[in-house]
Design a protein around this motif. Structure first.
Motif, PDB file in Angstrom:
ATOM      1  N   CYS A  12      31.491  24.220 -33.397  1.00  0.00           N
ATOM      2  CA  CYS A  12      31.907  24.305 -31.992  1.00  0.00           C
ATOM      3  C   CYS A  12      32.787  25.528 -31.762  1.00  0.00           C
ATOM      4  N   LEU A  13      33.687  25.795 -32.700  1.00  0.00           N
ATOM      5  CA  LEU A  13      34.542  26.980 -32.596  1.00  0.00           C
ATOM      6  C   LEU A  13      33.686  28.238 -32.501  1.00  0.00           C
ATOM      7  N   ALA A 119      39.450  24.979 -32.465  1.00  0.00           N
ATOM      8  CA  ALA A 119      38.239  24.587 -31.740  1.00  0.00           C
ATOM      9  C   ALA A 119      38.589  24.164 -30.319  1.00  0.00           C
TER      10      ALA A 119
END
Length: 254
Positions: A12-13, A119
């Motif tokens: 996701c980051l 994130a």
């Protein structure tokens, strides 16, 4: 509630960094950021780069870097952002999530804390960048949004209000101690103000308190971070209790 897998958070980051970078790269650095009225796009880009570098040093040194911040050596904000992200992700790759790192959350002094925090930091600032670019805000994955709601309530509102109670001024001197329910999908939390700080805990999904904030996970996350208006969520119950919750979350997320 159980946290997300670190591999998922890193994925996701990466996704949100790419979206953030794409947005700032096509936007005038002097353009305003609607969701952060005091910032230009250059300010936003520089802020994210400095945050990445700070966390890189917290892991590398095992302590908070001092002095801070460092001298700016890269005048181009997007290039500085690229350099900082490369340094951060290299540090993540060189460590296990359980390795030691200096963090502001005393119970969790690990690299994993910063994986999750970065994130969540990135998805919120990615939304800022897209808003500044005049782009629609890209979808936020439901699992990331739910984890972000959990982080805001438990770490930013609850933990910070105990650890740095003085930052909350008179709000906690004689608080309304009735619980506020926060609910999305099949997840719910109860948030209760006390003179010693705010308590936030997982709850049975549903509404049993005197005030309720509910909605889809992504808009609820952005609302908690003051990136969306009240029309993004559903507010019901006692207006004074909701106003107290709004004041508490505003201080916690500023």
């Amino acid at each position: 509630m159980g946290g997300m897998e670190f591999s998922r958070l890193l994925s996701c980051l990466a996704d949100d960094f790419n979206l953030l970078r794409a947005a700032v790269a096509v936007t005038d650095p002097g353009a305003p950021v609607p969701s952060c009225p005091d910032w230009t796009v250059a300010d936003l880009t520089g802020h994210v780069a400095k945050v990445y570098l700070h966390k890189t040093e917290c892991i590398r040194l095992g302590a908070f870097p001092d002095p801070w911040p460092p001298e700016v050596t890269e005048p181009d904000p997007v290039a500085a952002l690229d350099d900082a992200y490369a340094a951060l992700t290299a540090e993540f790759a060189a460590h296990s999530p359980g390795d030691h790192a200096a963090t502001w959350h005393e119970p969790d002094q690990t690299v994993g804390f910063w994986i999750r925090r970065m994130a969540q930091e990135t998805v919120v600032h990615r939304a800022d960048a897209e808003l500044a670019a005049g782009l629609p805000v890209s979808p936020i994955p439901p699992d990331l949004a739910i984890d972000g709601i959990d982080e805001v309530l438990k770490l930013f509102v609850a933990y910070q209000s105990v650890r740095w109670r003085e930052d909350f001024g008179a709000l906690l001197d004689t608080p309304d101690k009735r619980p506020v329910s926060v609910s999305t999908s099949h997840h719910a939390w109860t948030v209760t103000a006390t003179p010693f700080g705010v308590e936030a805990a997982d709850a049975v999904t549903g509404f049993g308190g005197d005030a309720l904030v509910s909605g889809d996970a992504a808009p609820l996350l952005l609302w908690l971070w003051n990136r969306a208006g009240d029309d993004a969520v559903r507010l019901s119950g006692d207006p004074a209790l909701l106003a107290q919750f709004h004041a508490l979350r505003t201080i916690a997320t500023r």
